[in-house]
Design an enzyme around this catalytic site. Structure first.
Site, PDB file in Angstrom:
ATOM      1  N   HIS A   1       0.820  -1.216   0.000  1.00 36.22           N
ATOM      2  CA  HIS A   1       0.000   0.000   0.000  1.00 36.22           C
ATOM      3  C   HIS A   1       0.850   1.261   0.000  1.00 36.22           C
ATOM      4  CE1 HIS A   1      -3.263  -2.815   0.717  1.00 36.22           C
ATOM      5  NE2 HIS A   1      -3.916  -1.937   0.009  1.00 36.22           N
TER       6      HIS A   1
ATOM      7  N   ARG B   1     -10.540   3.734  -1.206  1.00 30.86           N
ATOM      8  CA  ARG B   1     -10.045   2.978  -0.048  1.00 30.86           C
ATOM      9  C   ARG B   1     -10.298   3.786   1.222  1.00 30.86           C
ATOM     10  NH1 ARG B   1      -5.697   1.531  -3.931  1.00 30.86           N
ATOM     11  NH2 ARG B   1      -5.484  -0.728  -3.933  1.00 30.86           N
TER      12      ARG B   1
ATOM     13  N   ARG C   1     -15.394   1.529  -0.951  1.00 26.28           N
ATOM     14  CA  ARG C   1     -15.148   0.215  -0.332  1.00 26.28           C
ATOM     15  C   ARG C   1     -15.229   0.356   1.181  1.00 26.28           C
ATOM     16  NH1 ARG C   1      -9.520  -2.667  -1.131  1.00 26.28           N
ATOM     17  NH2 ARG C   1      -8.766  -1.054   0.272  1.00 26.28           N
TER      18      ARG C   1
ATOM     19  N   GLU D   1     -11.085 -11.163  -4.225  1.00 28.07           N
ATOM     20  CA  GLU D   1      -9.632 -11.099  -4.010  1.00 28.07           C
ATOM     21  C   GLU D   1      -9.118 -12.301  -3.228  1.00 28.07           C
ATOM     22  OE1 GLU D   1      -8.713  -7.373  -2.102  1.00 28.07           O
ATOM     23  OE2 GLU D   1     -10.461  -7.428  -0.815  1.00 28.07           O
TER      24      GLU D   1
ATOM     25  N   ASN E   1      -4.411  -7.446  -6.328  1.00 29.83           N
ATOM     26  CA  ASN E   1      -3.253  -7.319  -5.420  1.00 29.83           C
ATOM     27  C   ASN E   1      -3.277  -8.448  -4.403  1.00 29.83           C
ATOM     28  OD1 ASN E   1      -2.921  -4.973  -6.811  1.00 29.83           O
ATOM     29  ND2 ASN E   1      -3.801  -3.681  -5.214  1.00 29.83           N
ATOM     30  N   ASP E   2      -4.454  -8.660  -3.843  1.00 35.38           N
ATOM     31  CA  ASP E   2      -4.576  -9.749  -2.882  1.00 35.38           C
ATOM     32  C   ASP E   2      -4.780 -11.095  -3.581  1.00 35.38           C
ATOM     33  OD1 ASP E   2      -4.238  -8.659  -0.291  1.00 35.38           O
ATOM     34  OD2 ASP E   2      -6.120  -7.576  -0.536  1.00 35.38           O
TER      35      ASP E   2
ATOM     36  N   ARG F   1       2.519 -10.143  -0.695  1.00 36.97           N
ATOM     37  CA  ARG F   1       2.583  -9.027  -1.639  1.00 36.97           C
ATOM     38  C   ARG F   1       3.537  -7.922  -1.218  1.00 36.97           C
ATOM     39  NH1 ARG F   1      -3.373  -6.101  -1.113  1.00 36.97           N
ATOM     40  NH2 ARG F   1      -2.404  -4.176  -1.781  1.00 36.97           N
TER      41      ARG F   1
ATOM     42  N   CYS G   1     -10.000  -3.700  -9.758  1.00 34.04           N
ATOM     43  CA  CYS G   1      -9.433  -2.502  -9.129  1.00 34.04           C
ATOM     44  C   CYS G   1      -8.040  -2.762  -8.563  1.00 34.04           C
ATOM     45  CB  CYS G   1     -10.371  -1.977  -8.049  1.00 34.04           C
ATOM     46  SG  CYS G   1     -10.682  -3.171  -6.761  1.00 34.04           S
TER      47      CYS G   1
HETATM   48  C1  PEP Z   1      -6.609  -5.551  -4.171  1.00 37.02           C
HETATM   49  O1  PEP Z   1      -6.356  -6.355  -3.279  1.00 37.02           O
HETATM   50  O2  PEP Z   1      -6.366  -5.753  -5.361  1.00 37.02           O
HETATM   51  C2  PEP Z   1      -7.224  -4.255  -3.858  1.00 37.02           C
HETATM   52  C3  PEP Z   1      -7.615  -3.444  -4.806  1.00 37.02           C
HETATM   53  O3  PEP Z   1      -7.319  -3.904  -2.557  1.00 37.02           O
HETATM   54  P1  PEP Z   1      -6.068  -3.426  -1.676  1.00 37.02           P
HETATM   55  O4  PEP Z   1      -4.919  -3.177  -2.600  1.00 37.02           O
HETATM   56  O5  PEP Z   1      -6.493  -2.192  -0.972  1.00 37.02           O
HETATM   57  O6  PEP Z   1      -5.847  -4.572  -0.764  1.00 37.02           O
HETATM   58 MG    MG Z   2      -7.221  -6.100  -1.345  1.00 40.44          MG
END
Ligand code: PEP
Ligand code: MG
Length: 588
Positions: free
Chosen positions: A196, A303, A339, A438, A461-462, A472, A509
């Protein structure tokens, strides 16, 4: 340490762009301690400031000691007696005070200096017991420093001169407080592309390279640094020739970015007219301006947890309502997908005192936390619903792993709606409510989840970290974090197809939606919405506007027949170059 010679370090590109500036090294102990001189009439006040910090620290330690003694045992509590001894060490205190008087330097600077000396002396002793005291001195030293200079974010947000921040690590909340005007770039030893911290840097449009491993060891305060966030390189003490080269690359990149912005007003559609929703991700209300400036048609991921960060208490319903309705109004007539609170993983809220976990990314986070704390969850849902009367809002839940969670969240949501109706408060009765996909279990059961969701938004991402078992934020295994891995593509394909069978739209996303190498494949797989960092928007639009659906489908179909992420990525790059040759500057 590198002494003035040019040194090139390779890391992981976190946020694109090139900057050249002076290094500001954040101490590994995580505080910026500038050498601040005092005027004669400030000395007495500075000594008082030092004594106050000692008193405050002592109180804090006594409280911790009491709590630990009660919760664990008196023996455990005794550990903190060693800390108290350091605070009460008259030699140390006297030394700091006399140096403040003599050198006329700030208390934090002098204290840090004296502390380092103590640690050095202890570490050179043969006595094992005394050596073990080093960690106590370190711990308590950090606590005193914190009380002397306030939290480090103050240092970051009040930076006076432009600087490239060099640090072992930066937390997402540190990054959120960075003064955009003065932190012009950053480079860290650890971290990864989808941490993040990296995502935040992109939103702030601060070029950044992470995972450099040794940058804090090599750099000295004030060194000239080039941060090339597009290619993941950092150059320390560049030669004139290197400077010239990067200056010209920087200009080219800026010009290229500007040329892309020419498309701002054009629709996001393929050559054969398939419209794609191109949205942006934001962390803070202030980011909305950038969303509009880059030509996105709304916000596909807001977020909200950042609104809970860097404060001592939880935001009230009223505060949240104001914030969310402001975003809704600013982005009108476009939509914002808000979200619900996604805390945990690498995003922590100090005010909640969540216990430390072995596997925070797989722990008590996101929707799991909200379902366990309906008080916090409902406050947010009320604020979101109230804000829905002021613009076009959609809402989605993070980290859904199965249908029960989605049902439970929706039950709480319906209860909240009922409460508002009873209170006569207006809101959008038809607000769409979706699920983030995710977690692999959600991706595989998307058909079932679609019964309870108005849309899906794939959080790659997750999803990538869980499906490939690759943390990650860990730079050591970043090479395994492959968006193009066939397993990831198959999961995405399944989600899109399941969504479409159920007649709902499917977006993405995660950072993958802003990765230009992946755009053709995602388009070909049938993705309806791309939501990414604002700075990635123009290029994605450019690609979408340069292909027709048949071409993209063919690329996707061929890609999923390949066996490895590397092959797929290579293939996707080749196709992209064939279709849009002048994107080369970014894909090399
Ligand atoms: C993700 O996990 O892809 C996502 C968009 O949420 P975050 O990056 O905030 O975990
Ligand atoms: Mg996520």
């Amino acid at each position: 340490m590198n002494r003035g010679k040019e040194l090139i370090l390779r890391g992981i590109p976190a946020a694109p762009g090139i900057v050249i500036g002076k290094a500001l090294l954040l101490d590994r102990e995580q505080y910026v301690i500038p050498k601040r001189s005092l005027k004669d009439d400030q000395v007495t006040g500075e000594i008082k400031h030092f004594k106050d910090a000692l008193i405050q620290t002592k109180q804090e330690v006594m409280e911790i000691k009491k709590r630990i003694s009660e919760e664990l045992s008196a023996e455990h509590g005794q550990i903190f007696s060693a800390h108290l001894l350091v605070i009460e060490d008259s030699m140390l205190i006297e030394e700091v005070i006399s140096k403040i008087k003599r050198d006329k330097l700030s208390a934090e600077y002098v204290f840090q200096d004296v502390l380092k000396k103590y640690i050095k002396v202890f570490s050179e002793m043969d006595d094992e017991y005394l050596k073990e005291r080093i960690s106590d001195i370190n711990d308590i030293g950090k606590r005193i420093l914190k009380n002397l200079i306030g939290a480090r974010e103050d240092a970051l947000s009040t930076l006076k001169d432009k600087a490239v921040v060099i640090s072992y690590d930066l937390s997402p909340s540190d990054t959120a407080t960075m003064h955009k005007k003065n932190v012009i770039g950053f480079a860290t030893d650890i971290g990864s592309r989808t941490s993040h911290t990296a995502i935040m840097a992109k939103s702030l449009e601060i070029p950044a390279v992470v995972g450099l491993e040794t940058v804090t060891k090599e750099v000295q305060n004030g060194d000239t640094v080039i941060v090339d966030g597009t290619h993941g390189m950092v150059v320390l003490n560049p030669t004139p020739a290197t400077l010239k080269h990067y200056e010209s690359s920087r200009k080219k990149l800026v010009a290229f970015g500007k040329s892309l912005l020419d498309m701002k007003g054009l629709p996001c559609e393929t050559l054969d007219g398939r419209k794609i929703a191109l949205m942006a991700n934001i962390e803070l209300q202030e980011d909305v301006a950038s969303v509009i400036a880059h030509g996105a048609e709304g916000i596909g991921l807001y977020r909200t947890e950042y609104f809970y960060m860097n404060r001592k208490d939880l935001p009230t319903e009223e505060e949240q309502f104001k914030e969310y309705s402001m975003v809704a109004k600013k982005i009108r007539p476009y939509t914002v997908v808000i979200r619900t609170l996604d805390l945990g993983g690498d995003k922590f809220l100090s005010q909640l005192e969540i216990p430390q976990e072995m596997n925070p990314f797989m722990g008590w986070r996101a929707i799991r936390f909200c379902l366990a704390r309906p008080d916090i969850f409902k406050t947010q849902l009320r604020a979101i619903l109230r804000a829905s009367a002021f613009g076009k809002l959609k809402m989605m839940y993070p980290m859904i792993s199965g249908i029960e969670e989605l049902k439970q969240a929706n039950i709480i949501f319906e209860e909240t709606k009922k409460d508002l109706r009873r209170e006569g408060i207006s809101f959008d009765e038809n607000m769409e409510v979706g699920a983030m996909i995710e977690v692999p279990s959600a991706a595989l059961t998307a058909d079932i989840l679609a019964r309870e969701a108005d849309f899906f938004s794939i959080g790659t991402n997750d999803l990538i970290q869980y499906s490939l078992a690759v943390d990650r934020v860990n730079e050591k295994i970043a090479y395994l974090y492959e968006p193009a891995h066939p397993a990831v593509l198959l999961l995405i394909k399944n989600v899109i197809e399941a969504g479409h069978r159920a007649g709902i739209w499917v977006g993405m996303c995660g950072e993958m939606s802003g990765d230009i190498v992946m755009t053709l494949i995602l388009l070909g797989l049938g993705l309806d919405e791309f939501s990414t960092s604002p700075i990635a928007i123009p290029e994605i639009k450019r690609i979408i506007r340069s292909v027709n659906m048949e071409e993209a489908k063919e690329v996707a179909q061929q890609a999923i027949t390949l066996s490895t992420g590397k092959e797929i990525e290579k293939f996707a790059r080749r196709k992209l170059k064939e279709i849009i040759p002048d994107l080369a500057i970014e894909i090399e």
